[in-house]
Enzyme design. Structure first.
Site, PDB file in Angstrom:
ATOM      1  N   GLY A  39       7.277 -10.430  -2.276  1.00  0.00           N
ATOM      2  CA  GLY A  39       8.467 -11.137  -1.782  1.00  0.00           C
ATOM      3  C   GLY A  39       8.161 -12.536  -1.265  1.00  0.00           C
TER       4      GLY A  39
ATOM      5  N   TYR B 246       8.574  -2.888  10.274  1.00  0.00           N
ATOM      6  CA  TYR B 246       9.383  -2.518  11.444  1.00  0.00           C
ATOM      7  C   TYR B 246      10.815  -2.998  11.270  1.00  0.00           C
ATOM      8  CZ  TYR B 246      11.062  -2.572  16.313  1.00  0.00           C
ATOM      9  OH  TYR B 246      11.788  -2.381  17.457  1.00  0.00           O
TER      10      TYR B 246
ATOM     11  N   ILE C 110      -0.834  -3.192  -5.518  1.00  0.00           N
ATOM     12  CA  ILE C 110       0.105  -2.074  -5.458  1.00  0.00           C
ATOM     13  C   ILE C 110       1.244  -2.317  -6.441  1.00  0.00           C
ATOM     14  CG2 ILE C 110       1.779  -0.886  -3.991  1.00  0.00           C
ATOM     15  CD1 ILE C 110      -0.490  -1.907  -1.749  1.00  0.00           C
TER      16      ILE C 110
ATOM     17  N   TYR D 232       2.948  -9.910  10.953  1.00  0.00           N
ATOM     18  CA  TYR D 232       3.240 -11.223  11.537  1.00  0.00           C
ATOM     19  C   TYR D 232       1.951 -12.032  11.480  1.00  0.00           C
ATOM     20  CZ  TYR D 232       7.603  -9.254  13.536  1.00  0.00           C
ATOM     21  OH  TYR D 232       8.836  -8.674  13.722  1.00  0.00           O
TER      22      TYR D 232
END
Ligand code: FAD
Ligand code: NAG
Ligand code: NAG
Ligand code: NAG
Ligand code: NAG
Ligand code: NAG
Ligand code: NAG
Ligand code: NAG
Length: 535
Positions: free
Chosen positions: A107, A185, A236, A477
């Site tokens: 992404g 998260y 992946i 992060y």
């Protein structure tokens, strides 16, 4: 200051004219290898983008739409957008043969741009064409390819069932490949854990070019790709996930309190309850100083934004809030009942009210808004004092011109605390009240230095209020200030341990052991990948 950050600075100073291309022969050999390996593939002309192709610059520029700060020494020699696994295997083979480094991009939301920049010659495997999603509502599972965004996944789940959901991040454009491998998260984390906690199988290509699933890769390897970070343990291709049950209506609210409305005390109180409330309730808190205020010294306005998802109805939510947080004075009219998929739209700031969930499928629209940002993170285990909070407000007033900041306080507890630290590489479990994400953002390149300095100053200030030994951080992060590997030479275990234990605590050593076993030559690597032990 780290090597990477220095060159980020230099690149900002000297602008993009400092890009260069590596030795042509080297690239030509690689390209020849790739073309040869794929000669039987009919889509070959559409998947290899060299700087000579007009598609190259569109792709390249789209990488920077999220964070303008990112820059690098080299442009990718090739952007490869495979449509099949066999093509990826070919690229891995040729990368080994001709020693051209790989960057893997799903992404593209890596905070430091490690999926699409490098200061060593490289090419990109961009997984945008591998984004299929197949859902089994009866078994409540799904296979999702790494190039899909989490927004697309959410949309496809909701399309099939109004009673199923998946617990992952808030920003719909984040990619599955980076997000799940590094944790994940979101607003359902207190009830169902992070995305990686809900992964039940995976398919990847290892450093030997072999395709593996959970059974063939073994439990150690499978453990590593559920929080140990993308890149280090292979490429992946897809994850199999367990979907979760959700009621047809959930309740949301977004209420703001200014300093004049006792925000300081509300923030203080929030810290005592946010990790302890019912698992169905996730009360997120954003402390924002707006970017467009008049920039008079000491005059910044501060908003404490309480941002909440409750898995249940409005009446139950109001009762719970009255019980645990009456000071917020939440009213029924602040709350909205909606479907889970509508809540995804509600929580993403980029979408105006009433936007149709169909927007989640527009993953490739490039944003016109150009923003620079720098992010850092910390874990809080004991409430920050009133004085400590007031110190944060003072720091907001030290932000430079045309710059804003947001501290996101995201609560832990609930399901997150029930899982043992060693269950997955993601170690931030019981004992953590919340995570802080520090975000400094700005609109003009010339404000970069001051804003980055601000984020470091704030991080130094917070030292006494946050976790210690290690001062933990969330891998997703990513922050290169914590330390980086020497990408061309041999990174020692000790060098990587500096940043490694912050992200992974005691799980770092197990990650190193697994890496040493499955990729001893460190084929899959970047500035913050797990290094193998040298024998
Ligand atoms: C605007 C924004 C909002 C965010 N919101 C959240 C949030 O709500 N919750 C949260 O937990 N995090 C959030 N993040 C952080 C996000 O989870 C991470 O940046 C994540 O790594 C992004 O994954 P990606 O695939 O989009 O990024 P990429 O940049 O494509 O990849 C990130 C890293 O993973 C590697 N990688 C990617 N795909 C693969 C693959 N298929 N195989 C192996 N390695 C791979 C890359 O090489 C890179 O090192 C947010 C980030 C941004 C910028
Ligand atoms: C370029 O690469 C080729 C093949 O890898 C090598 O033989 C040659 O010496 C390199 N040239 C330079 C200038 O580095
Ligand atoms: C890139 O250019 C080459 C040579 O002109 C061409 O064969 C190929 O199809 C182009 N690739 C793309 C993706 O357009
Ligand atoms: C702010 O909150 C504190 C703690 O709840 C309370 O003692 C105080 O009276 C409040 N002040 C105002 C102005 O409401
Ligand atoms: C930012 O804060 C200032 C001062 O309170 C206010 O005048 C302005 O409207 C705010 N801007 C935004 C975009 O909220
Ligand atoms: C929440 O409310 C604040 C203040 O009204 C607003 O600035 C913000 O955009 C809202 N957030 C979302 C995601 O709607
Ligand atoms: C986005 O993807 C859609 C569907 O594949 C395509 O039609 C559209 O042209 C793309 N837009 C951009 C900006 O690439
Ligand atoms: C890395 O270490 C190995 C084994 O000690 C050695 O063979 C190799 O030359 C080293 N590479 C670099 C770039 O230092």
């Amino acid at each position: 200051m780290t090597k990477l950050t220095i060159f980020v600075f230099l690149s900002i100073l000297f602008s993009s004219s400092s890009y260069s291309w590596p030795n042509r022969t080297h690239i030509d050999d690689f390209l020849q290898c790739l073309t040869h390996k794929m000669k039987n593939s009919n889509s070959i002309s559409q998947v290899i983008h060299t700087p000579k192709n007009s598609s190259y610059s569109d792709l390249f520029n789209s990488f920077f739409s999220d964070n303008q700060r990112i820059n690098s020494n080299f442009k990718p020699s090739i952007i490869f957008t495979p449509t099949k696994e066999s093509q990826i295997k070919a690229a891995i083979h040729c990368s080994k043969m001709h020693d051209l480094q790989i960057r893997i991009r799903s992404g593209g939301h890596d905070h430091e741009g490690l999926s699409y920049t490098s200061d060593t010659p490289f090419f990109i495997i961009d997984l945008r064409n591998l984004r299929s999603i197949s859902i089994d509502t009866r078994k409540k599972t799904a296979w999702v390819q790494a190039g899909a965004t989490i927004g697309e996944l959410y949309y496809r789940i909701a399309e099939r069932s109004k009673k199923l959901a998946f617990p992952a991040g808030v920003c719909p454009n984040v990619g599955v490949g980076g997000h799940f491998s590094g944790g994940g998260y979101g607003m359902l984390a207190r009830k169902f854990g992070i995305a990686a906690d809900n992964v039940i199988d995976a398919k990847l290509i290892d450093a030997n070019g072999r395709i593996q699933d959970r059974e063939s890769m073994g439990e150690d390897h499978f453990w590593a790709i559920r929080g140990g970070g993308g890149t280090s343990f292979g490429l992946i291709i897809s994850y199999k996930i367990k979907l979760v049950d959700i009621p047809e209506k959930v309740t949301v609210f977004n209420v703001t309190r200014m300093l004049e409305q006792n925000a300081t005390h509300l923030v203080y109180k929030w810290q005592h309850i946010a990790d302890k409330v019912d698992d169905s309730l996730l009360l997120r808190l954003f402390l924002r100083s707006n970017i467009s205020s008049p920039f008079k010294r000491g005059q910044r306005s501060i908003h404490a934004i309480f941002f909440t998802l409750f898995v249940g109805g409005v009446d139950e939510l109001l009762r719970e809030m009255q019980n645990i947080f009456p000071e917020l004075e939440l009213r029924k009219e602040d709350c909205v009942e909606m479907s889970w998929i509508e809540s995804i739209i509600f929580f993403y700031i980029g979408y105006p009210k009433g936007t149709s969930p169909d927007v989640l499928l527009n993953w490739n629209t490039t944003t016109k808004k150009r923003l620079y940002f720098k992010l850092k993170s910390d874990y809080v285990q004991h409430p920050i004092s009133i004085k400590g909070i007031e110190g944060i407000w003072k720091l907001y007033n030290k932000l430079g011109e045309n710059a804003g900041a947001e501290l996101q306080f995201s609560p832990y507890g609930g399901k997150l605390s029930e899982i043992a630290e060693s269950e997955t590489p993601f170690p931030h479990r019981a004992g953590n009240k919340f995570i802080i994400e520090y975000a400094a953002f700005w609109v003009k390149m010339e404000n970069s230095k001051k804003s980055i300095e601000w984020s470091r100053k704030t991080y130094r200030y917070m030292g006494k209020y946050v976790s210690k030994s290690p001062r933990a951080a969330y891998f997703n992060y990513r922050d290169v200030d914590l330390g980086v590997n020497n990408i061309n030479g041999n990174t020692s275990y000790e060098q990587a341990r500096i940043w490694g234990v912050k992200y992974f605590k005691n799980n770092f050593d197990r990650l190193v052991k697994i890496k040493t076993k499955i990729d001893p030559t460190n084929f899959f690597r970047n500035e913050q990948s797990i290094p193998p032990l040298l024998s």
